[in-house]
Scaffold this motif. Structure first.
Motif, PDB file in Angstrom:
ATOM      1  N   TRP A  10       0.605  -1.192   0.030  1.00  0.00           N
ATOM      2  CA  TRP A  10      -0.163   0.115  -0.117  1.00  0.00           C
ATOM      3  C   TRP A  10       0.640   0.949   0.077  1.00  0.00           C
ATOM      4  N   ASP A  11       2.306   1.293   0.136  1.00  0.00           N
ATOM      5  CA  ASP A  11       2.738   2.400   0.883  1.00  0.00           C
ATOM      6  C   ASP A  11       2.930   2.626  -0.396  1.00  0.00           C
ATOM      7  N   ASP A  12       3.851   1.762  -1.152  1.00  0.00           N
ATOM      8  CA  ASP A  12       3.885   1.771  -2.513  1.00  0.00           C
ATOM      9  C   ASP A  12       3.229   2.229  -3.838  1.00  0.00           C
ATOM     10  N   GLN A  13       2.005   2.026  -3.188  1.00  0.00           N
ATOM     11  CA  GLN A  13       0.658   3.039  -4.317  1.00  0.00           C
ATOM     12  C   GLN A  13       0.213   4.014  -4.071  1.00  0.00           C
ATOM     13  N   ALA A  14       0.264   4.396  -2.925  1.00  0.00           N
ATOM     14  CA  ALA A  14      -0.059   5.722  -1.786  1.00  0.00           C
ATOM     15  C   ALA A  14       0.704   6.619  -2.353  1.00  0.00           C
ATOM     16  N   LYS A  15       0.943   7.341  -4.033  1.00  0.00           N
ATOM     17  CA  LYS A  15       2.120   8.523  -4.759  1.00  0.00           C
ATOM     18  C   LYS A  15       1.516   8.911  -5.304  1.00  0.00           C
ATOM     19  N   VAL A  16      -0.279   8.779  -5.256  1.00  0.00           N
ATOM     20  CA  VAL A  16      -0.665   9.748  -6.775  1.00  0.00           C
ATOM     21  C   VAL A  16      -1.800  11.273  -5.863  1.00  0.00           C
ATOM     22  N   PRO A  17      -0.395  11.924  -7.113  1.00  0.00           N
ATOM     23  CA  PRO A  17      -1.230  13.783  -7.342  1.00  0.00           C
ATOM     24  C   PRO A  17      -2.610  13.829  -7.297  1.00  0.00           C
ATOM     25  N   ASN A  18      -2.853  14.633  -5.788  1.00  0.00           N
ATOM     26  CA  ASN A  18      -4.230  15.195  -5.883  1.00  0.00           C
ATOM     27  C   ASN A  18      -5.293  13.960  -5.791  1.00  0.00           C
ATOM     28  N   LEU A  19      -5.492  12.856  -4.920  1.00  0.00           N
ATOM     29  CA  LEU A  19      -6.636  11.990  -4.758  1.00  0.00           C
ATOM     30  C   LEU A  19      -6.666  12.649  -4.037  1.00  0.00           C
ATOM     31  N   VAL A  20      -8.315  11.894  -4.281  1.00  0.00           N
ATOM     32  CA  VAL A  20      -8.962  12.407  -2.775  1.00  0.00           C
ATOM     33  C   VAL A  20      -9.180  10.999  -1.629  1.00  0.00           C
ATOM     34  N   THR A  21      -9.166  11.613  -0.585  1.00  0.00           N
ATOM     35  CA  THR A  21      -9.381  10.290   0.108  1.00  0.00           C
ATOM     36  C   THR A  21      -9.980  11.310   1.241  1.00  0.00           C
ATOM     37  N   PRO A  22     -10.364   9.977   2.432  1.00  0.00           N
ATOM     38  CA  PRO A  22     -11.124  10.211   3.682  1.00  0.00           C
ATOM     39  C   PRO A  22     -10.307  11.776   4.293  1.00  0.00           C
ATOM     40  N   PRO A  23     -10.352  12.160   5.114  1.00  0.00           N
ATOM     41  CA  PRO A  23      -9.311  13.672   5.936  1.00  0.00           C
ATOM     42  C   PRO A  23      -8.944  12.572   7.057  1.00  0.00           C
ATOM     43  N   LEU A  24      -7.638  13.096   7.226  1.00  0.00           N
ATOM     44  CA  LEU A  24      -6.958  12.549   7.992  1.00  0.00           C
ATOM     45  C   LEU A  24      -7.873  12.706  10.042  1.00  0.00           C
ATOM     46  N   ALA A  25      -8.541  13.263  10.532  1.00  0.00           N
ATOM     47  CA  ALA A  25      -9.773  13.405  10.856  1.00  0.00           C
ATOM     48  C   ALA A  25     -10.067  11.321  11.162  1.00  0.00           C
ATOM     49  N   THR A  26     -10.816  11.248  10.123  1.00  0.00           N
ATOM     50  CA  THR A  26     -10.981   9.300   9.822  1.00  0.00           C
ATOM     51  C   THR A  26     -10.309   8.589  10.592  1.00  0.00           C
ATOM     52  N   PHE A  27      -9.040   9.083   9.807  1.00  0.00           N
ATOM     53  CA  PHE A  27      -8.448   7.246  10.338  1.00  0.00           C
ATOM     54  C   PHE A  27      -7.237   8.056  11.917  1.00  0.00           C
ATOM     55  N   TRP A  28      -7.581   8.560  12.159  1.00  0.00           N
ATOM     56  CA  TRP A  28      -7.078   9.512  13.295  1.00  0.00           C
ATOM     57  C   TRP A  28      -8.613   8.798  14.814  1.00  0.00           C
ATOM     58  N   GLN A  29      -9.661   8.999  13.999  1.00  0.00           N
ATOM     59  CA  GLN A  29     -10.435   7.843  15.117  1.00  0.00           C
ATOM     60  C   GLN A  29      -9.923   6.416  14.786  1.00  0.00           C
ATOM     61  N   VAL A  30      -9.565   6.026  13.499  1.00  0.00           N
ATOM     62  CA  VAL A  30      -9.297   4.484  14.093  1.00  0.00           C
ATOM     63  C   VAL A  30      -8.205   3.991  14.764  1.00  0.00           C
ATOM     64  N   ALA A  31      -7.205   5.238  14.795  1.00  0.00           N
ATOM     65  CA  ALA A  31      -6.066   4.880  15.406  1.00  0.00           C
ATOM     66  C   ALA A  31      -6.122   5.174  16.667  1.00  0.00           C
ATOM     67  N   LEU A  32      -6.949   5.650  17.996  1.00  0.00           N
ATOM     68  CA  LEU A  32      -8.000   6.143  18.289  1.00  0.00           C
ATOM     69  C   LEU A  32      -8.813   4.844  19.031  1.00  0.00           C
ATOM     70  N   THR A  33      -9.396   3.816  18.461  1.00  0.00           N
ATOM     71  CA  THR A  33      -9.958   2.801  19.247  1.00  0.00           C
ATOM     72  C   THR A  33      -9.479   1.858  18.844  1.00  0.00           C
ATOM     73  N   VAL A  34      -7.808   1.486  18.321  1.00  0.00           N
ATOM     74  CA  VAL A  34      -7.361   0.531  18.256  1.00  0.00           C
ATOM     75  C   VAL A  34      -6.548   1.046  19.800  1.00  0.00           C
ATOM     76  N   LEU A  35      -6.083   1.923  20.543  1.00  0.00           N
ATOM     77  CA  LEU A  35      -5.627   2.167  22.038  1.00  0.00           C
ATOM     78  C   LEU A  35      -6.718   1.971  22.652  1.00  0.00           C
ATOM     79  N   GLY A  36      -8.734   2.303  22.170  1.00  0.00           N
ATOM     80  CA  GLY A  36      -9.229   1.698  23.116  1.00  0.00           C
ATOM     81  C   GLY A  36      -9.273   0.377  23.312  1.00  0.00           C
ATOM     82  N   ASP A  37      -9.611   0.019  22.305  1.00  0.00           N
ATOM     83  CA  ASP A  37      -9.833  -1.359  22.401  1.00  0.00           C
ATOM     84  C   ASP A  37      -8.481  -2.041  23.169  1.00  0.00           C
ATOM     85  N   GLY A  38      -7.278  -1.708  22.987  1.00  0.00           N
ATOM     86  CA  GLY A  38      -6.288  -2.146  23.987  1.00  0.00           C
ATOM     87  C   GLY A  38      -5.089  -3.147  23.065  1.00  0.00           C
TER      88      GLY A  38
END
Length: 187
Positions: A157-185
């Protein structure tokens, strides 16, 4: 769970420093991080692996070598810096794929005859700084490690994630996922 001040520092680093260009690629660090996390999410990856994808290159943002270390012939060891920076806050299911994602590139170059040609010019250059393709023995040692398979997924995925002007969900979306990882232990 880590204190909120430490977690805020991590997400603020992405927000404020992530607008730097991602090496010699045509995307910023933040665009690259969100594209990588989005690819993982689209493929149904676990929350821990999505978080690893989001944070895998944070080591580029915490060293003092500048944006052009690779051009100067310096391996910034960003995977080790990221591991050191994130390990106090995130479980091994997040930090180990991050720590191993450069080794995963070396493994893929040793085991997949088409892989090197799929890499961007910048990634081909940094591969040489990172030690080149693994020997057969080093490849066998790599793949036997815990989280090696997750690191290989992250790497693709790292190799594929280099597309100029590609629209993705915002950082906040993925940060919420990160917080669930911490919340679930999750470990």
């Amino acid at each position: 769970m880590p204190d909120s001040q430490a977690l805020n520092a991590i997400v603020d680093l992405l927000r404020h420093e992530g607008h730097a260009q991602y090496g010699g690629e045509a995307v910023t660090q933040l665009e690259h991080a969100c594209q990588c996390a989005d690819l993982a999410q689209q493929q149904g990856a676990s929350p821990s692996l999505i978080t690893a994808c989001l944070l895998h290159d944070i080591g580029h943002l915490v060293h003092d070598l500048g944006e052009t270390a690779a051009v100067a012939g310096i391996d910034d060891r960003h995977e080790c810096l990221a591991d050191h920076y994130l390990r106090p806050y995130f479980p091994a299911a997040v930090t180990e794929p991050i720590r191993l994602h450069v080794a995963a590139k070396r493994y893929l170059c040793a085991t997949d005859s088409t892989y090197w040609h799929q890499l961007s010019a910048n990634s081909q250059h940094t591969l040489q700084l990172q030690g080149g393709a693994f020997s057969p023995q080093a490849a066998a040692t790599f793949i036997a490690q815990p989280y090696a398979w997750e690191a290989l997924q992250l790497r693709r995925w790292d190799d594929q994630a280099k597309v100029p002007n590609l629209v993705t969900p915002p950082l906040a979306t993925f940060w919420q996922v990160a917080l669930t990882v911490l919340g679930d232990g999750v470990a």
